[in-house]
Write an enzyme that holds these catalytic residues in place. Structure first.
Site, PDB file in Angstrom:
ATOM      1  N   GLU A 105      16.138  20.425 -54.361  1.00  0.00           N
ATOM      2  CA  GLU A 105      16.009  21.633 -53.539  1.00  0.00           C
ATOM      3  C   GLU A 105      16.045  21.334 -52.046  1.00  0.00           C
ATOM      4  O   GLU A 105      16.567  22.135 -51.273  1.00  0.00           O
ATOM      5  CB  GLU A 105      14.685  22.345 -53.863  1.00  0.00           C
ATOM      6  N   HIS A 110      13.878  12.386 -50.959  1.00  0.00           N
ATOM      7  CA  HIS A 110      12.432  12.264 -51.214  1.00  0.00           C
ATOM      8  C   HIS A 110      12.214  11.694 -52.603  1.00  0.00           C
ATOM      9  O   HIS A 110      12.920  12.046 -53.547  1.00  0.00           O
ATOM     10  CB  HIS A 110      11.712  13.613 -51.073  1.00  0.00           C
ATOM     11  N   HIS A 112       9.475  11.541 -55.575  1.00  0.00           N
ATOM     12  CA  HIS A 112       8.237  12.117 -56.103  1.00  0.00           C
ATOM     13  C   HIS A 112       7.429  10.986 -56.740  1.00  0.00           C
ATOM     14  O   HIS A 112       7.972  10.199 -57.525  1.00  0.00           O
ATOM     15  CB  HIS A 112       8.539  13.143 -57.196  1.00  0.00           C
TER      16      HIS A 112
HETATM   17  P1  AMP Z   1      13.165  18.613 -55.237  1.00  0.00           P
HETATM   18  O1  AMP Z   1      13.324  19.689 -56.258  1.00  0.00           O
HETATM   19  O2  AMP Z   1      13.272  17.232 -55.810  1.00  0.00           O
HETATM   20  O3  AMP Z   1      14.074  18.823 -54.036  1.00  0.00           O
HETATM   21  O4  AMP Z   1      11.668  18.706 -54.750  1.00  0.00           O
HETATM   22  C1  AMP Z   1      11.260  19.415 -53.630  1.00  0.00           C
HETATM   23  C2  AMP Z   1       9.750  19.379 -53.622  1.00  0.00           C
HETATM   24  O5  AMP Z   1       9.299  19.719 -52.331  1.00  0.00           O
HETATM   25  C3  AMP Z   1       9.082  20.359 -54.592  1.00  0.00           C
HETATM   26  O6  AMP Z   1       8.252  19.637 -55.505  1.00  0.00           O
HETATM   27  C4  AMP Z   1       8.281  21.277 -53.675  1.00  0.00           C
HETATM   28  O7  AMP Z   1       7.055  21.676 -54.237  1.00  0.00           O
HETATM   29  C5  AMP Z   1       8.092  20.396 -52.450  1.00  0.00           C
HETATM   30  N1  AMP Z   1       7.879  21.113 -51.188  1.00  0.00           N
HETATM   31  C6  AMP Z   1       8.624  22.114 -50.663  1.00  0.00           C
HETATM   32  N2  AMP Z   1       8.141  22.488 -49.469  1.00  0.00           N
HETATM   33  C7  AMP Z   1       7.067  21.697 -49.223  1.00  0.00           C
HETATM   34  C8  AMP Z   1       6.133  21.591 -48.148  1.00  0.00           C
HETATM   35  N3  AMP Z   1       6.210  22.377 -47.065  1.00  0.00           N
HETATM   36  N4  AMP Z   1       5.151  20.660 -48.236  1.00  0.00           N
HETATM   37  C9  AMP Z   1       5.059  19.867 -49.329  1.00  0.00           C
HETATM   38  N5  AMP Z   1       5.909  19.909 -50.370  1.00  0.00           N
HETATM   39  C10 AMP Z   1       6.898  20.806 -50.322  1.00  0.00           C
END
Ligand code: AMP
Length: 127
Positions: A105, A110, A112
């Protein structure tokens, strides 16, 4: 460069804004190469995101374009965060989404980091 099938790096993406201090984050760790903070929507008792300081859209972009020093520094930071969080004894999972099929997203690389309970199967059954 759009090496990953994703658009070019967007300086306004949410993680870029966290790095720039424009949006608050629950910081866990920071060094020259990486910044780590708690995920806003945790999927496990520990759910931390580790991001490189450099402007990389994805894992594909990072592995193609980052220097060896950046890659080593970032990977060491991921390991250090897991260790500092006390997860080495119980174990943890790293997950890295890349591109459309993964559901990535946020267009800033990043990792996890999940832990704090048995994590079950590697992949959900999906849909
Ligand atoms: P991905 O689907 O791998 O791109 O993961 C994006 C992650 O970013 C998701 O787990 C969201 O919950 C996390 N996320 C989005 N906005 C924020 C934020 N402002 N602070 C911390 N985590 C976030």
């Amino acid at each position: 460069m759009a090496v990953s099938g994703l658009p070019p790096y967007d300086d306004a993406n949410i993680f870029a804004r966290i790095l720039q201090g424009e949006i608050p984050a629950k910081k866990v760790y920071e060094d020259a190469w990486a910044f780590a903070f708690h995920d806003i929507n945790p999927q496990a008792p520990v759910h931390v995101l580790v991001i490189p300081k450099g402007k990389y859209v994805s894992f594909a972009d990072f592995t193609a374009s980052a220097s060896a020093e950046e890659i080593a520094g970032f990977m060491r930071a991921v390991g250090k965060v897991a260790k500092d969080l006390g997860l080495e004894a119980s174990g943890y999972r790293l997950l890295l989404n890349m591109g459309e099929h993964s559901g990535q997203e946020v267009p800033h690389l990043h990792v996890h980091l999940f832990g704090g309970r048995p994590l079950g199967r590697m992949l959900s059954s999906g849909s």
